[in-house]
Design a protein around this motif. Sequence first.
Motif, mmCIF file in Angstrom:
data_model
loop_
_atom_site.group_PDB
_atom_site.id
_atom_site.type_symbol
_atom_site.label_atom_id
_atom_site.label_comp_id
_atom_site.label_asym_id
_atom_site.label_seq_id
_atom_site.Cartn_x
_atom_site.Cartn_y
_atom_site.Cartn_z
ATOM 1 N N ILE A 53 0.841 -1.198 0.000
ATOM 2 C CA ILE A 53 0.000 0.000 0.000
ATOM 3 C C ILE A 53 0.874 1.245 0.000
ATOM 4 N N TYR A 54 1.906 1.249 0.839
ATOM 5 C CA TYR A 54 2.833 2.383 0.880
ATOM 6 C C TYR A 54 3.547 2.555 -0.462
ATOM 7 N N ASN A 55 3.987 1.455 -1.042
ATOM 8 C CA ASN A 55 4.715 1.530 -2.311
ATOM 9 C C ASN A 55 3.825 2.023 -3.446
ATOM 10 N N LYS A 75 2.375 6.782 -6.903
ATOM 11 C CA LYS A 75 1.416 7.778 -7.396
ATOM 12 C C LYS A 75 1.883 9.192 -7.040
ATOM 13 N N ILE A 76 2.373 9.348 -5.829
ATOM 14 C CA ILE A 76 2.848 10.659 -5.382
ATOM 15 C C ILE A 76 4.042 11.101 -6.222
ATOM 16 N N ILE A 90 6.550 14.374 -10.534
ATOM 17 C CA ILE A 90 7.194 14.455 -11.845
ATOM 18 C C ILE A 90 6.354 15.294 -12.800
ATOM 19 N N GLU A 91 5.051 15.111 -12.755
ATOM 20 C CA GLU A 91 4.165 15.893 -13.617
ATOM 21 C C GLU A 91 4.281 17.388 -13.305
ATOM 22 N N VAL A 92 4.287 17.726 -12.029
ATOM 23 C CA VAL A 92 4.422 19.138 -11.636
ATOM 24 C C VAL A 92 5.771 19.683 -12.102
ATOM 25 N N HIS A 93 6.822 18.922 -11.879
ATOM 26 C CA HIS A 93 8.168 19.377 -12.260
ATOM 27 C C HIS A 93 8.291 19.496 -13.778
#
Length: 131
Positions: A5-7, A12-13, A18-21
């Motif tokens: 779940i963490y992975n 996703k985060i 990456i999308e923002v950058h």
Amino acid sequence: MNEDIYNTLSRKIIGACIEVHRELGAGLLESVYEECLAFELTTLGLYVERQVELPVIYKGQMLNKTFVMDIVVEELIVLELKAVQTLIPLNHIQTMTYLRMAQMKLGLLINFNVELLRDGIHRKINGKLTE
């Protein structure tokens, strides 16, 4: 909570980061990246809290002081955002302190002021991801 779940959530985060950058590049204020990242994460259907206050508890007493975590995703992962030329050891320590004080297991220290975002992402684990 299991490690998968963490992975899955951290992938996703990181994808959202990456999308923002990719869209904005380096050189902006941390608050701009925070706003855009929160938008991306919410668009993915994730529960996002911004500027989460964390009370200071000292020797069992809650004090009139709080720390502020930049973003908490799904009440599981702390995101500490930076837009600095170089991360310093204190940035890593701060992220770990937030994890310990919030009793959370996983944090991402993300510096958006880099040419390649993968060089700006640092995963921090408080204990073991599985209980």
